[in-house]
Design a protein around this motif. Structure first.
Motif, PDB file in Angstrom:
ATOM      1  N   UNK A 315      -5.665 -19.731   7.047  1.00 49.12           N
ATOM      2  CA  UNK A 315      -5.610 -19.655   5.590  1.00 49.12           C
ATOM      3  C   UNK A 315      -6.302 -18.399   5.077  1.00 49.12           C
ATOM      4  N   UNK A 316      -7.400 -18.010   5.698  1.00 49.44           N
ATOM      5  CA  UNK A 316      -8.093 -16.787   5.288  1.00 49.44           C
ATOM      6  C   UNK A 316      -7.188 -15.573   5.458  1.00 49.44           C
ATOM      7  N   UNK A 317      -6.493 -15.498   6.591  1.00 45.48           N
ATOM      8  CA  UNK A 317      -5.590 -14.370   6.844  1.00 45.48           C
ATOM      9  C   UNK A 317      -4.438 -14.354   5.846  1.00 45.48           C
ATOM     10  N   UNK A 318      -3.879 -15.531   5.571  1.00 46.84           N
ATOM     11  CA  UNK A 318      -2.753 -15.605   4.642  1.00 46.84           C
ATOM     12  C   UNK A 318      -3.181 -15.307   3.210  1.00 46.84           C
ATOM     13  N   UNK A 319      -4.365 -15.806   2.821  1.00 44.60           N
ATOM     14  CA  UNK A 319      -4.872 -15.493   1.482  1.00 44.60           C
ATOM     15  C   UNK A 319      -5.091 -13.994   1.321  1.00 44.60           C
ATOM     16  N   UNK A 320      -5.646 -13.363   2.345  1.00 48.25           N
ATOM     17  CA  UNK A 320      -5.886 -11.922   2.291  1.00 48.25           C
ATOM     18  C   UNK A 320      -4.576 -11.172   2.099  1.00 48.25           C
ATOM     19  N   UNK A 321      -3.532 -11.618   2.774  1.00 49.96           N
ATOM     20  CA  UNK A 321      -2.229 -10.970   2.648  1.00 49.96           C
ATOM     21  C   UNK A 321      -1.641 -11.177   1.248  1.00 49.96           C
ATOM     22  N   UNK A 322      -1.705 -12.406   0.711  1.00 49.86           N
ATOM     23  CA  UNK A 322      -1.196 -12.666  -0.629  1.00 49.86           C
ATOM     24  C   UNK A 322      -1.974 -11.865  -1.671  1.00 49.86           C
ATOM     25  N   UNK A 323      -3.290 -11.787  -1.495  1.00 54.34           N
ATOM     26  CA  UNK A 323      -4.115 -11.038  -2.444  1.00 54.34           C
ATOM     27  C   UNK A 323      -3.768  -9.555  -2.388  1.00 54.34           C
ATOM     28  N   UNK A 324      -3.523  -9.039  -1.205  1.00 55.44           N
ATOM     29  CA  UNK A 324      -3.133  -7.638  -1.044  1.00 55.44           C
ATOM     30  C   UNK A 324      -1.805  -7.367  -1.758  1.00 55.44           C
ATOM     31  N   UNK A 325      -0.867  -8.281  -1.583  1.00 52.34           N
ATOM     32  CA  UNK A 325       0.435  -8.125  -2.246  1.00 52.34           C
ATOM     33  C   UNK A 325       0.283  -8.163  -3.765  1.00 52.34           C
ATOM     34  N   UNK A 326      -0.546  -9.098  -4.242  1.00 54.26           N
ATOM     35  CA  UNK A 326      -0.733  -9.231  -5.687  1.00 54.26           C
ATOM     36  C   UNK A 326      -1.356  -7.969  -6.267  1.00 54.26           C
ATOM     37  N   UNK A 327      -2.369  -7.450  -5.601  1.00 54.32           N
ATOM     38  CA  UNK A 327      -3.042  -6.244  -6.092  1.00 54.32           C
ATOM     39  C   UNK A 327      -2.101  -5.046  -6.045  1.00 54.32           C
ATOM     40  N   UNK A 328      -1.269  -4.983  -5.011  1.00 51.67           N
ATOM     41  CA  UNK A 328      -0.294  -3.897  -4.926  1.00 51.67           C
ATOM     42  C   UNK A 328       0.710  -3.982  -6.059  1.00 51.67           C
ATOM     43  N   UNK A 329       1.126  -5.214  -6.376  1.00 56.83           N
ATOM     44  CA  UNK A 329       2.076  -5.421  -7.468  1.00 56.83           C
ATOM     45  C   UNK A 329       1.468  -5.000  -8.809  1.00 56.83           C
ATOM     46  N   UNK A 330       0.199  -5.388  -9.048  1.00 56.11           N
ATOM     47  CA  UNK A 330      -0.479  -5.031 -10.292  1.00 56.11           C
ATOM     48  C   UNK A 330      -0.621  -3.509 -10.389  1.00 56.11           C
ATOM     49  N   UNK A 331      -1.021  -2.882  -9.273  1.00 58.53           N
ATOM     50  CA  UNK A 331      -1.192  -1.422  -9.283  1.00 58.53           C
ATOM     51  C   UNK A 331       0.139  -0.732  -9.539  1.00 58.53           C
ATOM     52  N   UNK A 332       1.220  -1.231  -8.936  1.00 60.09           N
ATOM     53  CA  UNK A 332       2.543  -0.635  -9.132  1.00 60.09           C
ATOM     54  C   UNK A 332       3.004  -0.822 -10.579  1.00 60.09           C
ATOM     55  N   UNK A 333       2.764  -2.015 -11.129  1.00 61.58           N
ATOM     56  CA  UNK A 333       3.151  -2.285 -12.506  1.00 61.58           C
ATOM     57  C   UNK A 333       2.408  -1.375 -13.485  1.00 61.58           C
ATOM     58  N   UNK A 334       1.106  -1.203 -13.242  1.00 60.42           N
ATOM     59  CA  UNK A 334       0.313  -0.320 -14.099  1.00 60.42           C
ATOM     60  C   UNK A 334       0.783   1.118 -14.014  1.00 60.42           C
ATOM     61  N   UNK A 335       1.173   1.525 -12.806  1.00 59.34           N
ATOM     62  CA  UNK A 335       1.672   2.889 -12.605  1.00 59.34           C
ATOM     63  C   UNK A 335       2.976   3.110 -13.356  1.00 59.34           C
ATOM     64  N   UNK A 336       3.854   2.097 -13.332  1.00 56.20           N
ATOM     65  CA  UNK A 336       5.135   2.206 -14.034  1.00 56.20           C
ATOM     66  C   UNK A 336       4.931   2.255 -15.547  1.00 56.20           C
ATOM     67  N   UNK A 337       3.935   1.504 -16.040  1.00 57.35           N
ATOM     68  CA  UNK A 337       3.669   1.495 -17.484  1.00 57.35           C
ATOM     69  C   UNK A 337       3.145   2.840 -17.957  1.00 57.35           C
ATOM     70  N   UNK A 338       2.352   3.501 -17.098  1.00 57.17           N
ATOM     71  CA  UNK A 338       1.753   4.769 -17.495  1.00 57.17           C
ATOM     72  C   UNK A 338       2.739   5.933 -17.342  1.00 57.17           C
TER      73      UNK A 338
END
Length: 338
Positions: A315-338
């Motif tokens: 679960x720790x490994x899977x949570x880390x992967x989901x969190x990484x994906x979420x942060x990447x998505x947020x960073x990409x979304x912010x980049x597109x907005x700017x």
């Protein structure tokens, strides 16, 4: 590794022999290599532990598993199984702190903790109620919650380690609302469950039965649910505690908010006694844990099951992967907005 004289060393050794673990992550153990080798021997686990000074050295190590020892566990190495001392308390506290430091620095992606003994912590003058409180303090996290998670049921606690008689006076609408919000947020970011369905249990029998058995539901719990709904969260309740966990285990809800420790953990352990995982919501790092104690009655015998430890690592490994994906998505979304 957890408590050096509990079942931690042997279940870590057993868990790290499982092929599924090596497929999910590259493990590093924070603990004492001598205790781990002893644990492996008593468990019949064929695995090599080698002490290293840092994560960088662990990455370069050719050992089966590298062990980072923060240097407070020499006294614990030669102790008898199931005989906790102040040295045990200092050692387990040092292991956890070293892991937290490296996780906060981004050197490791997640932490999975073995069981600790709270009495040994107190013998060493360390006045925390347990892992969760240490992690919250060290990461300067004010809003956090304990979740017990399995494939069929996820339970989050509105209050944790407090006497049952104090629960009604501790419960507050603001506290329950924060737990609902944390649950919804972390189910999305760490479990990949968008628009999570969150059931909130009542405190009293039959959720108060319209005030017949208590008024906490209407005065404290329902206002929190209403506020959560107004913020776009799919929350419902207060549900009768004697049925809501059964409904959730059948897929009606993604998580249940329980009002107190045993209200949530009793049903959870009926279903996930061997494979349940404790994870802390709200932290800036990923942390999971086994859902059991140090089991002194079988420590050092090799009989302890590693099923919960394997589940916690996975679960720790899977949570880390989901969190990484979420942060990447947020960073990409912010980049597109700017």
């Amino acid at each position: 590794m957890g408590d050096p004289v509990g079942i931690g060393p042997e279940i870590v050794a057993k868990a790290l022999c499982e092929p599924c673990v090596s497929r999910l992550c590259r493990p590093i153990v924070y603990g004492n290599a001598v205790r781990l080798i002893k644990g492996a021997r008593c468990a019949g686990a064929k695995i090599d532990f080698v002490a290293v000074p840092s994560v960088n050295e662990a990455r370069r190590s050719h050992a089966d598993v590298a062990v980072i020892d923060p240097g407070r566990s020499n006294d614990a190495a030669g102790l008898d199984w199931a005989r906790p001392t102040a040295a045990c308390g200092l050692a387990m506290f040092a292991y956890l702190n070293a892991a937290i430091d490296d996780a906060m620095a981004g050197k490791v992606d997640a932490i999975a903790t073995g069981p600790i003994n709270k009495a040994a912590l107190h013998m060493a003058g360390i006045a925390y109620a347990g892992h969760t409180e240490i992690l919250a303090h060290r990461t300067q996290t004010r809003n956090y919650a304990m979740m017990l998670a399995g494939d069929r049921l996820k339970v989050v606690l509105a209050t944790i380690h407090v006497p049952l008689a104090r629960v009604p006076e501790i419960l507050a609408t603001s506290t329950i609302l924060k737990v609902i919000e944390l649950t919804g947020h972390d189910l999305k970011t760490r479990f990949g469950i968008s628009d999570a369905r969150i059931a909130v249990a009542g405190l009293n029998p039959h959720a108060g039965e319209n005030g017949l058995f208590g008024d906490e539901e209407e005065k404290i719990i329902r206002p929190a649910i209403d506020q959560a709904i107004s913020r776009g969260i799919d929350a419902s309740g207060p549900h009768p505690p004697d049925t809501v966990f059964f409904s959730a285990s059948r897929g009606a809800y993604d998580a249940v908010i329980a009002m107190y420790h045993d209200q949530g953990l009793g049903p959870f352990k009926m279903i996930h006694f061997n494979d349940g995982v404790n994870t802390t919501l709200g932290l800036p790092i990923v942390r999971t844990s086994v859902d059991h104690g140090t089991a002194y009655d079988i420590a050092g015998t090799g009989r302890a099951s590693a099923e919960s430890m394997v589940a916690a690592i996975a679960m720790a490994a899977k949570q880390a992967e989901w969190l990484r994906r979420h942060r990447s998505y947020i960073a990409e979304s912010n980049s597109l907005r700017s």
